[in-house]
Design an enzyme around this catalytic site. Structure first.
Site, short mmCIF file in Angstrom:
data_model
loop_
_atom_site.label_atom_id
_atom_site.label_comp_id
_atom_site.label_asym_id
_atom_site.label_seq_id
_atom_site.Cartn_x
_atom_site.Cartn_y
_atom_site.Cartn_z
CE LYS A 1 36.21 48.79 -38.10
NZ LYS A 1 36.55 47.47 -37.54
N GLY B 1 45.43 40.62 -40.13
CA GLY B 1 44.60 41.62 -40.80
C GLY B 1 44.13 42.70 -39.83
CB THR C 1 31.95 49.08 -40.45
OG1 THR C 1 32.53 47.78 -40.53
CG2 THR C 1 30.81 49.21 -41.43
CG LEU D 1 38.68 37.65 -33.46
CD1 LEU D 1 39.26 38.91 -34.11
CD2 LEU D 1 38.52 37.89 -31.97
P1 NAP Z 1 41.07 40.88 -42.78
O1 NAP Z 1 41.57 42.26 -42.50
O2 NAP Z 1 40.68 40.50 -44.16
O3 NAP Z 1 42.22 39.87 -42.28
C1 NAP Z 1 42.09 38.49 -42.38
C2 NAP Z 1 43.43 37.82 -42.02
O4 NAP Z 1 43.21 36.41 -42.14
C3 NAP Z 1 44.57 38.18 -42.94
O5 NAP Z 1 45.77 38.22 -42.21
C4 NAP Z 1 44.58 37.00 -43.92
O6 NAP Z 1 45.86 36.73 -44.45
C5 NAP Z 1 44.22 35.88 -43.00
N1 NAP Z 1 43.69 34.74 -43.74
C6 NAP Z 1 42.59 34.70 -44.53
N2 NAP Z 1 42.44 33.47 -45.06
C7 NAP Z 1 43.47 32.72 -44.59
C8 NAP Z 1 43.88 31.35 -44.78
N3 NAP Z 1 43.18 30.52 -45.55
N4 NAP Z 1 45.00 30.92 -44.14
C9 NAP Z 1 45.71 31.76 -43.35
N5 NAP Z 1 45.37 33.07 -43.14
C10 NAP Z 1 44.28 33.52 -43.75
O7 NAP Z 1 39.81 40.53 -41.87
P2 NAP Z 1 39.50 41.10 -40.41
O8 NAP Z 1 38.71 42.33 -40.52
O9 NAP Z 1 40.80 41.13 -39.66
O10 NAP Z 1 38.52 39.97 -39.83
C11 NAP Z 1 38.99 38.68 -39.48
C12 NAP Z 1 37.85 37.90 -38.85
O11 NAP Z 1 37.48 38.49 -37.60
C13 NAP Z 1 36.58 37.85 -39.69
O12 NAP Z 1 36.04 36.56 -39.61
C14 NAP Z 1 35.67 38.84 -39.01
O13 NAP Z 1 34.30 38.53 -39.18
C15 NAP Z 1 36.08 38.67 -37.56
N6 NAP Z 1 35.79 39.86 -36.73
C16 NAP Z 1 34.92 39.73 -35.69
C17 NAP Z 1 34.62 40.81 -34.88
C18 NAP Z 1 33.68 40.65 -33.72
O14 NAP Z 1 33.20 41.67 -33.20
N7 NAP Z 1 33.40 39.46 -33.26
C19 NAP Z 1 35.22 42.05 -35.14
C20 NAP Z 1 36.12 42.15 -36.23
C21 NAP Z 1 36.38 41.05 -37.02
P3 NAP Z 1 46.50 37.60 -45.65
O15 NAP Z 1 46.89 38.90 -45.00
O16 NAP Z 1 47.65 36.79 -46.08
O17 NAP Z 1 45.42 37.74 -46.67
#
Ligand code: NAP
Length: 264
Positions: A47, A109, A43, A205
């Site tokens: 990754k 992201g 993780t 998610l």
């Molecule tokens: P990440 O790589 O940090 O990406 C987050 C994305 O959200 C980025 O594109 C970011 O934009 C955008 N963002 C953040 N704050 C924002 C705001 N206020 N307005 C608009 N866009 C915003 O995170 P990730 O790993 O993709 O994870 C995203 C979510 O998915 C998390 O909540 C995580 O817990 C969840 N998740 C769940 C699982 C599951 O198994 N259920 C698995 C993976 C992830 P910028 O690029 O502009 O910063």
């Protein structure tokens, strides 16, 4: 949840957490090989860094650009990304013609990458990804060049959401907006939620809180809601199945996770 399944199957394995500093990743993986570890999850922040340490990488993981599951082979370590399978699992249960469905993904992201691959595997007609940062969005779009997903992928900036929400049959929150402790936040305003199409699926998610503000709003507007717990369970079950090479008790894993989260 892995250990609950292992106990249920009466197998002599254990799933343990190892915090590993970035500079120690290669040494840790070599150590795992030396002590006959069958496989491991990987993780943040490893990754992508794990990729050069693997002898084979599945097509799915190559498209996502990240690995979350590694297993031992005679030739070395192999890696894949079970987030894709985990994400699709609850969608496959919906009676819907995905070839007629436009999907809209909020966020660009790491998780959004697995979502895009999953939506392409599902056969969605179009996959729109919305991001708040135009430059990052362009890098995201370009990163799919040469991959099959590129044909269906479109991007839009956040301010264009009102144009795309009415046509989306599936809206996925792949941002951390609304995650504990910011439980009052939602990626969409009430005005944007009001634009959701009738019968639309809202998929978050995030799994804590459950439901999130986004899912509450969408449900109140008549949408079908899917939370992030099933993705978490199913990606773990898919990984365990790879390591054990046998079917795994998904319900045992789901219950164990719900218990851990204090839901039951
Ligand atoms: P990440 O790589 O940090 O990406 C987050 C994305 O959200 C980025 O594109 C970011 O934009 C955008 N963002 C953040 N704050 C924002 C705001 N206020 N307005 C608009 N866009 C915003 O995170 P990730 O790993 O993709 O994870 C995203 C979510 O998915 C998390 O909540 C995580 O817990 C969840 N998740 C769940 C699982 C599951 O198994 N259920 C698995 C993976 C992830 P910028 O690029 O502009 O910063």
């Amino acid at each position: 949840m892995h250990n609950a399944a292992i106990a249920h199957l009466e197998l002599d394995y254990v799933y343990l957490p190892f915090p590993i500093a970035p500079e120690n990743l290669a040494a840790a993986v070599a150590g795992f090989a030396a002590i006959d570890v069958q496989g491991f999850s990987i993780t943040i922040p490893h990754k992508q860094a794990i990729l050069p340490l693997l002898s084979t990488i599945s097509e799915t993981a190559q498209a996502v650009g990240a690995v979350n599951t590694v297993w031992r082979t005679d030739q070395g370590w192999s890696g894949t990304n079970t987030d894709v399978e985990g994400f699709i699992a609850p969608l496959r249960e919906q009676a819907r013609d995905w070839s007629q469905t436009i999907a809209l993904v909020l966020g660009n992201g790491g998780a959004a990458r697995a979502v895009v691959v999953g939506l392409a595997q599902l056969g969605c007609a179009e996959i729109w990804v919305a991001g708040r940062n135009a430059a990052k969005l362009e890098v995201f779009q370009h990163s799919w060049q040469g991959l099959p997903e590129a044909a269906k992928l479109r991007t839009c900036t956040w301010d264009a959401l009102p144009d795309h929400l009415p046509t989306a049959g599936l809206v996925v929150n792949a941002t951390p907006i609304g995650m504990h402790p910011h439980v009052d936040q939602s990626p969409l305003s009430e005005a944007e939620i009001a634009k959701l199409a009738t019968g639309c699926i809202a998929y978050d998610l995030i799994y804590t809180p459950n439901p999130t503000r986004f899912l509450q709003q969408a449900q109140a507007h008549g949408a079908r809601a899917i939370d992030g717990l099933e993705m978490l369970v199913q990606q773990g079950a898919a990984a365990l199945q790879i390591w054990l090479q046998q079917p795994v008790p998904v319900e045992v894993m789901r219950q164990s996770l719900q218990q851990y989260l204090g839901w039951v």
